[in-house]
Scaffold this motif. Structure first.
Motif, PDB file in Angstrom:
ATOM      1  N   TYR A 156      18.740   9.083  47.064  1.00 18.86           N
ATOM      2  CA  TYR A 156      17.780   7.987  46.964  1.00 18.86           C
ATOM      3  C   TYR A 156      16.647   8.376  46.018  1.00 18.86           C
ATOM      4  O   TYR A 156      15.559   8.756  46.446  1.00 18.86           O
ATOM      5  CB  TYR A 156      17.238   7.659  48.361  1.00 18.86           C
ATOM      6  N   ASN A 209      20.864  11.580  52.192  1.00 13.95           N
ATOM      7  CA  ASN A 209      20.778  10.354  51.394  1.00 13.95           C
ATOM      8  C   ASN A 209      20.543  10.693  49.923  1.00 13.95           C
ATOM      9  O   ASN A 209      19.790  11.625  49.599  1.00 13.95           O
ATOM     10  CB  ASN A 209      19.617   9.485  51.880  1.00 13.95           C
ATOM     11  N   LYS A 264      21.499   5.580  58.892  1.00 12.87           N
ATOM     12  CA  LYS A 264      21.927   5.369  57.508  1.00 12.87           C
ATOM     13  C   LYS A 264      21.738   3.904  57.135  1.00 12.87           C
ATOM     14  O   LYS A 264      21.784   3.016  57.988  1.00 12.87           O
ATOM     15  CB  LYS A 264      23.384   5.799  57.319  1.00 12.87           C
ATOM     16  N   LYS A 265      21.529   3.679  55.837  1.00 14.65           N
ATOM     17  CA  LYS A 265      21.314   2.328  55.341  1.00 14.65           C
ATOM     18  C   LYS A 265      22.460   1.945  54.429  1.00 14.65           C
ATOM     19  O   LYS A 265      22.841   2.709  53.536  1.00 14.65           O
ATOM     20  CB  LYS A 265      19.984   2.245  54.592  1.00 14.65           C
ATOM     21  N   GLU A 266      22.995   0.771  54.652  1.00 15.96           N
ATOM     22  CA  GLU A 266      24.114   0.292  53.844  1.00 15.96           C
ATOM     23  C   GLU A 266      23.722   0.272  52.367  1.00 15.96           C
ATOM     24  O   GLU A 266      22.627  -0.167  52.001  1.00 15.96           O
ATOM     25  CB  GLU A 266      24.519  -1.109  54.302  1.00 15.96           C
ATOM     26  N   GLY A 267      24.613   0.793  51.541  1.00 16.69           N
ATOM     27  CA  GLY A 267      24.371   0.795  50.109  1.00 16.69           C
ATOM     28  C   GLY A 267      23.717   2.048  49.583  1.00 16.69           C
ATOM     29  O   GLY A 267      23.653   2.236  48.359  1.00 16.69           O
ATOM     30  N   VAL A 268      23.234   2.916  50.470  1.00 20.14           N
ATOM     31  CA  VAL A 268      22.624   4.170  50.041  1.00 20.14           C
ATOM     32  C   VAL A 268      23.659   5.278  50.198  1.00 20.14           C
ATOM     33  O   VAL A 268      24.075   5.589  51.323  1.00 20.14           O
ATOM     34  CB  VAL A 268      21.357   4.499  50.856  1.00 20.14           C
ATOM     35  N   PRO A 269      24.134   5.878  49.115  1.00 21.63           N
ATOM     36  CA  PRO A 269      25.173   6.910  49.215  1.00 21.63           C
ATOM     37  C   PRO A 269      24.632   8.174  49.866  1.00 21.63           C
ATOM     38  O   PRO A 269      23.408   8.425  49.883  1.00 21.63           O
ATOM     39  CB  PRO A 269      25.563   7.162  47.762  1.00 21.63           C
ATOM     40  N   THR A 270      25.536   8.979  50.395  1.00 17.42           N
ATOM     41  CA  THR A 270      25.165  10.242  51.032  1.00 17.42           C
ATOM     42  C   THR A 270      26.067  11.355  50.525  1.00 17.42           C
ATOM     43  O   THR A 270      27.183  11.115  50.054  1.00 17.42           O
ATOM     44  CB  THR A 270      25.276  10.159  52.567  1.00 17.42           C
TER      45      THR A 270
END
Length: 473
Positions: free
Chosen positions: A355, A353, A341-347
């Motif tokens: 995105y 993700n 997971k990447k910080e700042g990308v909601p799930t």
């Protein structure tokens, strides 16, 4: 008060539809001569979910099509259940009750001013063919071509055909992730071979359709899941390249180039080598792909999420989140990569993700890399949520869904403004429905369904859909 936020209007003539799939909406799996699919005995033995009644679309399609018209849709994606036509997948004589049902359905679509876009296969292989190897058995492709030819000649009211839905999702879920029957995990040989065999079957059907000289259009549907390295480290960039080849590029090459590029096969062969796997391309396969590549009339792109990847050298392992228990999924592919997971990308609750930039990137990529790809339709995109039943006359507030779709439509129109020939959007899904390994708690629909009573309730997203539809008038 207007519900519109980012997107204020749609282009004139835009296809604005809802998506369904036979096994997920029809129910009635044991009526009118229908044969078993790969799911029937599997679900019964598992004991978690039943495909009956699903959304009871088999009986209630007039109601759902009337709702579609009322809320501004001009198109619908449906699939034909192979086993309603040929119960064992192989019969010479079709099941006339099944044939008559689809004639009724298509007539109702057209009577309501809803254009049907019809898939021949949507994750529902006949049980007899599944037991005989499914897409791994090349003989089953012969049966698929025969079934397709029957449908083309019988259902002349249909002008827009898709051969197979999400080739990678079927192969990946059956043989890599292991959440579809036969539940293999990281069986890489089967996972890549099934992709290739499905693609050859698709190409054979396209070539047949064109030889028949029919007046409609034909294509297929890939789900595109763009892969990004988690950072600029060379090993992570390479991991993303490998994962992209397996999930996207192998099938895009085969569909629109008519061959697998050297760059793609370098990645595929590395994955095969690292997993003691192999791929068999038979004599004549590439000729079939090459013949079909320029003949696809349109491309259905499904998009839900992207992946962020880092390098991974350990043994393959994964955990599938089928319950919406956030944070329970994991995916590590030996020698390829690990999903992170990447910080700042909601799930979502199912760890997907959110995105929309990935949809824009995917549209731009396909348009740039594959000149044989003509018109693109977004054939699935949507947000699964856990939703409580509304009160009797309540409009269910699903603002998260509206925001999700709004962001993705904005990405589509930005790509379109930059020259990508994208001409339509089908939300997944038209109504709440049965969701394979997730059962019934993952709701995607514009219309809420009380599965016990089959009562339909309107969601706020349907009102939003109608407001945007009205901008085309």
């Amino acid at each position: 008060m207007s519900l519109l936020n980012r997107v204020k209007s749609l282009p004139q003539g835009f296809i604005w539809g809802g998506a369904t799939a036979a096994y997920q909406v029809e129910g009635s799996t044991k009526v009118a001569g229908k044969g078993k699919t790969m799911w029937d005995d599997y679900l019964k033995a598992q004991g978690r979910f039943s495909p009956d009644p699903a959304s009871d679309f088999y009986n209630r399609y007039p109601e759902d099509l009337a709702l579609s018209k009322k809320y501004g849709l001009n198109s619908i994606r449906v699939s034909i259940a192979w086993t309603r036509i040929f119960p064992n997948g192989t019969e010479q004589e079709p099941n006339q009750e099944g044939v008559a049902y689809y004639h009724r359905l298509f007539k109702e679509c057209l009577d309501q001013g809803i254009e049907p876009y019809v898939s021949l296969h949507h994750f529902d292989s006949p049980q007899t063919l599944f037991e005989d190897g499914d897409w791994l058995n090349r003989k089953n492709s012969d049966y698929f071509v025969a079934y397709a030819e029957f449908c083309f000649k019988e259902f002349t009211e249909v002008k827009n055909w898709f051969t197979i839905n999400e080739l990678i999702s079927l192969a990946y879920s059956q043989y890599i992730q292991g959440n579809f029957p036969p539940n293999h995990h990281f069986d890489v040989t089967s996972g890549i071979q099934a992709q290739h065999n499905e693609l050859v079957a698709h190409a054979r059907v396209v070539n047949l359709y064109k030889k028949l000289g029919l007046p409609g259009r034909i294509g297929l549907i890939h789900v595109i899941q763009p892969i990004y390295p988690i950072d600029d480290a060379p090993e992570n960039i390479h991991a993303a390249k490998l994962q992209d080849a397996f999930m996207n590029k192998f099938l895009l090459d085969g569909t629109f180039l008519g061959y697998y590029s050297d760059d793609t096969m370098e990645s595929i062969n590395e994955i095969l080598r690292l997993n003691d796997a192999h791929l068999e391309i038979e004599d004549g396969d590439l000729d079939i792909l090459a013949e079909a590549a320029p003949q696809n009339d349109f491309f259905g792109m499904n998009y839900y999420q992207n992946q962020f990847i880092k390098a991974y050298k350990g043994e393959s392992t994964n955990s599938f989140n089928g319950t919406g228990d956030k944070g329970t999924s994991s995916f590590k592919f030996k020698g390829v990569g690990e999903a992170v997971k990447k910080e700042g990308v909601p799930t979502t609750d199912w760890d997907w993700n959110i995105y929309p930039e990935g949809l824009y990137d995917s549209l731009k990529r396909v348009a740039a890399d594959y000149p044989n790809c003509k018109t693109i339709y977004i054939t699935e995109n949507g947000l699964g949520l856990k939703e409580d039943q509304p009160a009797e006359n309540e409009i269910l507030a699903d603002d998260k869904r509206i925001d999700y779709i709004d962001q993705h439509i904005e990405a589509i129109l930005r790509a379109r403004d930059e020259g990508v020939d994208v001409q339509g959007y089908f939300v997944w899904s038209l109504q709440d429905q049965f969701s394979w390994a997730n059962g019934y708690n993952k709701r995607y629909g514009l219309f809420f369904i009380d599965f016990a009573t089959q009562k339909r309730y309107i969601k706020k997203s349907a009102l939003w859909f109608k407001e945007l539809a009205d901008t085309m008038k």
